[in-house]
Design a protein around this motif. Structure first.
Motif, PDB file in Angstrom:
ATOM      1  N   MET A 275      -4.340   4.031  -2.248  1.00  0.00           N
ATOM      2  CA  MET A 275      -3.829   2.827  -1.600  1.00  0.00           C
ATOM      3  C   MET A 275      -2.344   2.952  -1.289  1.00  0.00           C
ATOM      4  O   MET A 275      -1.847   2.396  -0.309  1.00  0.00           O
ATOM      5  N   GLU A 276      -1.625   3.707  -2.112  1.00  0.00           N
ATOM      6  CA  GLU A 276      -0.182   3.841  -1.918  1.00  0.00           C
ATOM      7  C   GLU A 276       0.162   4.775  -0.766  1.00  0.00           C
ATOM      8  O   GLU A 276       1.115   4.529  -0.015  1.00  0.00           O
ATOM      9  N   PRO A 280      -0.402   2.141   7.147  1.00  0.00           N
ATOM     10  CA  PRO A 280      -0.937   0.868   7.645  1.00  0.00           C
ATOM     11  C   PRO A 280      -1.993   1.131   8.724  1.00  0.00           C
ATOM     12  O   PRO A 280      -1.786   1.954   9.626  1.00  0.00           O
ATOM     13  N   PRO A 299      -4.283  -3.394  -5.646  1.00  0.00           N
ATOM     14  CA  PRO A 299      -3.377  -4.104  -4.727  1.00  0.00           C
ATOM     15  C   PRO A 299      -4.120  -4.722  -3.540  1.00  0.00           C
ATOM     16  O   PRO A 299      -3.994  -4.256  -2.402  1.00  0.00           O
ATOM     17  N   SER A 300      -4.836  -5.787  -3.776  1.00  0.00           N
ATOM     18  CA  SER A 300      -5.618  -6.387  -2.707  1.00  0.00           C
ATOM     19  C   SER A 300      -4.722  -6.915  -1.577  1.00  0.00           C
ATOM     20  O   SER A 300      -5.126  -6.926  -0.408  1.00  0.00           O
ATOM     21  N   ASP A 301      -3.497  -7.314  -1.925  1.00  0.00           N
ATOM     22  CA  ASP A 301      -2.590  -7.773  -0.872  1.00  0.00           C
ATOM     23  C   ASP A 301      -2.256  -6.649   0.101  1.00  0.00           C
ATOM     24  O   ASP A 301      -2.049  -6.887   1.296  1.00  0.00           O
ATOM     25  N   ASP A 302      -2.191  -5.413  -0.403  1.00  0.00           N
ATOM     26  CA  ASP A 302      -1.916  -4.284   0.484  1.00  0.00           C
ATOM     27  C   ASP A 302      -3.040  -4.085   1.497  1.00  0.00           C
ATOM     28  O   ASP A 302      -2.790  -3.690   2.643  1.00  0.00           O
ATOM     29  N   LEU A 305      -2.132  -6.846   4.041  1.00  0.00           N
ATOM     30  CA  LEU A 305      -0.860  -6.695   4.748  1.00  0.00           C
ATOM     31  C   LEU A 305      -0.760  -5.371   5.502  1.00  0.00           C
ATOM     32  O   LEU A 305      -0.112  -5.294   6.547  1.00  0.00           O
ATOM     33  N   LYS A 306      -1.397  -4.322   4.976  1.00  0.00           N
ATOM     34  CA  LYS A 306      -1.379  -3.024   5.659  1.00  0.00           C
ATOM     35  C   LYS A 306      -2.566  -2.869   6.612  1.00  0.00           C
ATOM     36  O   LYS A 306      -2.653  -1.875   7.338  1.00  0.00           O
ATOM     37  N   LEU A 308      -5.747  -2.344   5.942  1.00  0.00           N
ATOM     38  CA  LEU A 308      -6.490  -1.151   5.552  1.00  0.00           C
ATOM     39  C   LEU A 308      -7.991  -1.345   5.665  1.00  0.00           C
ATOM     40  O   LEU A 308      -8.503  -2.465   5.563  1.00  0.00           O
TER      41      LEU A 308
END
Length: 379
Positions: A275-276, A280, A299-302, A305-306, A308
């Motif tokens: 995830m890191e 995006p 990191p569900s926000d990622d 926001l990204k 994914l």
């Protein structure tokens, strides 16, 4: 078509209990065939089946003939089956594990690997109880029954059967690293895990034109990381000690990671690494089971926001098998390097234990009906 005689087959009667037995050959109907098995690959699923880890969930009621990655020649074939499959006696084929019922929703939408339309689930070679006639439902045998719904892929005569037995692993690599994420030429692909399937992902991604392709693995599996480089990886990262995202960023020199395939088993931390490092709008493919362990701090926000795409995968579809067989038939890649061990039927238990042994040096282990010839002597 009446078939006389018996087949030698390995029967699993209980966890870690394999016996070499003789089973009667079935008569071959007009829509059926009989395979003379030449080689059968094994993978982590065979290990879980052997130890009993799968038997309480999707495994068959014992006894059964294991082996879901068989390659062989058509020994007998019914008239209608010959027309339907476009095959004749003597043709070499790879047999997909899954047997589609053809009627359930998943079969009708092309996802027959998820088929649950049979009374016995899953209806897959290597998983069917021997009490279901004709008992020869697995590749750990010198003959295997081919059901009318079998999905077969013809292979050239020149292909080494042991190399051909890597078709299932290669199909998974194609599915996970190319088909599912839609990998294109020039994409940056990172494969987390250098096991059998991870190496197949490396090979498939490179065959699709991905560049760079970076693979990670443990120091104990240095031989697998070295093999990944032979198969086309542009860089290999030893993951012991952490810091994998930083080292990958240093290797890419700022090139965004388009696709991350996590085939590492047991460790949820690799999901966080994936995830890191993914860009995006990129894709994370989750293929390695974590043995029921949750991913702490996912990191569900990622994901939001990204933008994914996080996709779980299971096995491979028909298109991926076709592409894998084409890779084998082309003969222009060092696939023989994947096959590290070969065992005869009486040593099937040792074959599985060899694959399961940590740090044992194995990649792909193959079981063959005939005794394995000794290596050539050198003066």
């Amino acid at each position: 078509m009446t078939t006389a005689g018996a087949a030698r087959a390995v029967l699993q009667r209980a966890p870690r209990t394999l016996d070499l037995v003789e089973l009667p050959l079935p008569d071959v109907g007009p829509d059926e065939a009989l395979l003379a098995v030449e080689a059968c690959g094994i993978c982590g699923t065979d290990v879980e089946e052997y130890t009993g880890a799968l038997l309480d969930t999707i495994g068959p009621a014992s006894p059964f003939v294991p082996g879901h990655e068989p390659v062989g020649r058509i020994a007998a074939i019914g008239a209608r089956a010959a027309v339907r499959w476009g095959l004749a006696e003597g043709d070499r084929v790879a047999v997909e594990p899954a047997l589609p019922c053809g009627s359930c929703r998943d079969c009708r939408t092309g996802r027959y690997v998820l088929c649950a339309g049979w009374e016995h689930f899953p209806m897959s070679y290597g998983f069917v109880p021997a009490k279901i006639p004709p008992a020869l439902w697995g590749g750990f045998a010198d003959r295997m029954y081919l059901h009318p719904n079998s999905v077969l892929h013809k292979l050239p005569d020149a292909v080494d059967p042991a190399v051909a037995a890597t078709f299932n692993a290669l199909a998974a690599g194609v599915e996970w690293a190319v088909e599912v994420p839609g990998t294109r030429a020039g994409d940056c692909v990172v494969v987390l895990g250098a096991g059998q399937r991870g190496l197949a992902c490396v090979l498939a991604a490179r065959a699709a034109g991905a560049d760079p392709v970076i693979v990670t693995g443990l120091a104990a599996d240095r031989h697998k990381l070295d093999l990944a480089l032979e198969l086309g990886a542009t860089a290999a990262v030893v993951a012991d000690g952490g810091g994998v995202p930083e080292r990958i960023r240093a290797l890419t020199g700022g090139t965004p990671v388009d696709v991350v395939v996590d085939v590492a088993s047991g460790d949820p931390a690799t999901v966080l690494d994936a995830m890191e490092i993914v860009r995006p709008g990129g894709t994370v493919v989750l293929a390695g089971l974590k043995n029921g362990r949750p991913v702490p701090g996912f990191p569900s926000d990622d994901v939001v926001l990204k933008g994914l795409r996080v996709q779980g995968v299971r096995a491979a579809g028909h298109a991926s098998f076709r592409r894998a067989v084409a890779l084998i038939a082309a003969g222009d890649r060092p696939l023989h390097r994947l096959v590290t061990h070969t065992f005869a039927l009486p040593d099937a238990a040792r074959a599985i234990e060899t694959l399961a042994a940590p740090g044992g040096g194995s990649v792909s282990v193959v079981v063959t009906p005939d005794p394995v010839p000794p290596p050539p002597s050198h003066p």
